[in-house]
Design a protein around this motif. Structure first.
Motif, PDB file in Angstrom:
ATOM      1  N   TYR A  93       0.832  -0.986   0.199  1.00 48.14           N
ATOM      2  CA  TYR A  93      -0.366   0.568  -0.059  1.00 48.14           C
ATOM      3  C   TYR A  93       1.093   1.177  -0.569  1.00 48.14           C
ATOM      4  CZ  TYR A  93       0.780  -1.131   4.765  1.00 48.14           C
ATOM      5  OH  TYR A  93       1.507  -0.992   6.258  1.00 48.14           O
ATOM      6  N   ALA A  94       2.399   1.230   0.150  1.00 43.57           N
ATOM      7  CA  ALA A  94       2.794   2.481   0.212  1.00 43.57           C
ATOM      8  C   ALA A  94       4.441   2.180   0.211  1.00 43.57           C
ATOM      9  CB  ALA A  94       3.407   3.343   1.577  1.00 43.57           C
ATOM     10  N   ASN A 140       5.513  -1.664   4.311  1.00 45.33           N
ATOM     11  CA  ASN A 140       4.045  -1.799   3.892  1.00 45.33           C
ATOM     12  C   ASN A 140       3.700  -2.653   2.674  1.00 45.33           C
ATOM     13  OD1 ASN A 140       4.226   1.757   4.851  1.00 45.33           O
ATOM     14  ND2 ASN A 140       6.288   1.341   3.679  1.00 45.33           N
ATOM     15  N   ASN A 141       3.515  -3.427   3.194  1.00 45.96           N
ATOM     16  CA  ASN A 141       2.151  -4.385   3.409  1.00 45.96           C
ATOM     17  C   ASN A 141       2.284  -5.451   4.125  1.00 45.96           C
ATOM     18  OD1 ASN A 141       4.118  -7.366   3.575  1.00 45.96           O
ATOM     19  ND2 ASN A 141       5.789  -5.424   2.856  1.00 45.96           N
ATOM     20  N   LEU A 185      -4.350   3.418   9.686  1.00 47.22           N
ATOM     21  CA  LEU A 185      -2.938   3.833   9.843  1.00 47.22           C
ATOM     22  C   LEU A 185      -2.804   3.398  11.232  1.00 47.22           C
ATOM     23  CD1 LEU A 185      -2.045   6.456   7.321  1.00 47.22           C
ATOM     24  CD2 LEU A 185      -1.438   3.709   6.995  1.00 47.22           C
TER      25      LEU A 185
END
Length: 434
Positions: free
Chosen positions: A75-76, A82-83, A100
């Motif tokens: 996602y980033a 970021n997963n 988040l």
């Protein structure tokens, strides 16, 4: 007409057979995409990308022939941090929310919801056990009851998941559970002793996920922050994996990278020399072999790569090698360039710093494309030993020492073992102060 009616009857079945993974990210403005990868023990395969809508929602439709297994949603960036993983069993679509602050929550998918319910339940029970021992309670019936609940919960989830993808994860997550009261010392010792008893290091699903790495990390970094204890823990891990080479390589490579980040050079070299490099060679992991050997060329604790060079002493040209140079004192090897503005800012600071360390010889290796500017610049640093390389960034020493920017510092002992690789002059000063 009959063919048309038959098509109408079959169409809903085809539609039903196609599944999707959809999600809602929040806060929506913090996200712009969702990347889907299929993860196997041999690698990660890109599947699809979806742009997030203004409300943070997204959807990725899966093909009817999409493989059952572990899928990773990114996602980033950076991707590594970021997963999260999801289980796709080929029988159901997946719907989730990701925030988040509050994390991941599954709305649709019995497979993923069961795993999340299991991990939440086990976490709460383990927290109760920790709280009991940390607060030094004396009611043994209380901790005995918690242990019984933990066992019943584990057994219940194993039974419920028996025909599901999450089954090997739940079974491998099982920990030591005493049948009777044990004090904290006995319980901790048994927990460590039996930590790997239930882990299936040969299961391809476990090898496709982050599960084994996370469980191993929890074991290794529960040890005191000391190279001796880390190495003992790594030995325990290798013994537990037995003959599962794929698991060994995956786990060791992960620990090797973490130990580099944690600046544990002794442990980094231990992992590479004793286990990982021999395994990589035995299994022909070419890219891994190259990465390990490249790192080892300039790793702390390793002997620096030798090279020939010439320098002036009393207006006389001296030809030598690094190994034959300055054999009675430590050496500060600096890769720099007279055309590098950052070098010209740092070298005067190094000059002042080294005035307090006359026991260390500075060898300034200039990466140059000409000698005129170099000759003018070195006049400001008469206490340094100077040499240059007109190949500049094409010099073979760039790769040998892993130089990606100038100036680069290497502190060597008299035998040319690399003691430290400070990034900046402030780091160099801190090292000498220690």
């Amino acid at each position: 007409m009959k063919k048309y009616l038959l098509l109408c009857l079959l169409l809903p079945l085809v539609t039903f057979a196609q599944h999707s993974i959809q999600g809602q990210f929040s806060p929506a403005e913090s996200f712009s995409f969702a990347l889907l990868y299929h993860v196997t023990p041999s690698g990660t395969n890109y599947i699809e990308q979806a742009k997030t809508n203004t409300d943070g929602s997204w959807i990725i439709n899966l093909n009817e022939d999409s493989e059952v297994g572990i899928y990773k949603i990114v996602y980033a960036t950076p991707v590594e941090a970021n997963n999260f993983d999801v289980f796709y069993n080929g029988k159901e679509s997946i719907s989730l929310t990701f925030d988040l602050e509050t994390g991941l929550h599954f709305v649709i998918s019995e497979e993923n919801k069961l795993w999340q319910n299991y991990t939440d339940s086990i976490f709460k029970l383990n927290h109760q056990i920790s709280d009991y021992f940390m607060t030094q309670k004396t009611d043994t019936s209380e901790i005995t009851a918690i242990f019984k609940t933990l066992k019943n919960t584990q057994d219940a989830f194993e039974k419920k998941s028996s025909n599901m993808m999450v089954s090997p994860f739940i079974k491998s997550n099982r920990t030591y559970i005493p049948d009777v009261y044990e004090d904290v010392s006995t319980y901790s010792a048994n927990l460590k002793k039996h930590y790997f008893d239930y882990m299936d290091f040969s299961n391809p699903l476990l090898l496709s996920s982050d599960f084994l790495n996370e469980r191993v990390e929890a074991y290794v970094f529960a040890m005191p922050e000391d190279a001796h204890y880390y190495k003992m823990a790594i030995d325990d891990v290798i013994n537990a994996t037995k003959d599962n080479e794929d698991a060994k390589i995956m786990i060791l490579e992960n620990l090797w990278k973490i130990m580099i980040d944690k600046q544990q050079p002794e442990v980094v070299n231990y992992i590479s020399d004793i286990y990982l490099l021999p395994l990589a060679k035995a299994t022909n992991k070419t890219s891994l072999i190259e990465a390990l050997e490249d790192y080892n060329k300039s790793a702390i604790g390793k002997k620096a790569t030798d090279f020939n060079f010439t320098y002036l002493e009393n207006n006389k040209a001296i030809k030598t090698t690094l190994y034959n140079f300055n054999t009675s004192k430590n050496t500060l090897l600096i890769f720099w360039s007279s055309g590098c503005s950052h070098c010209l800012q740092e070298l005067p600071k190094v000059k002042i710093l080294m005035e307090n360390h006359p026991d260390i010889t500075v060898l300034a290796y200039g990466l140059e494309d000409g000698v005129r500017n170099w000759n003018q610049t070195i006049e400001h640093f008469p206490s340094f030993i100077h040499t240059y390389d007109l190949k500049k960034w094409e010099s073979p020493l760039i790769k040998a020492y892993g130089v990606s920017a100038t100036p680069s510092y290497f502190v060597l002992d008299s035998d040319k073992i690399i003691l430290s690789k400070p990034e900046h002059v402030e780091d160099l000063e801190s090292y000498f102060n220690k």
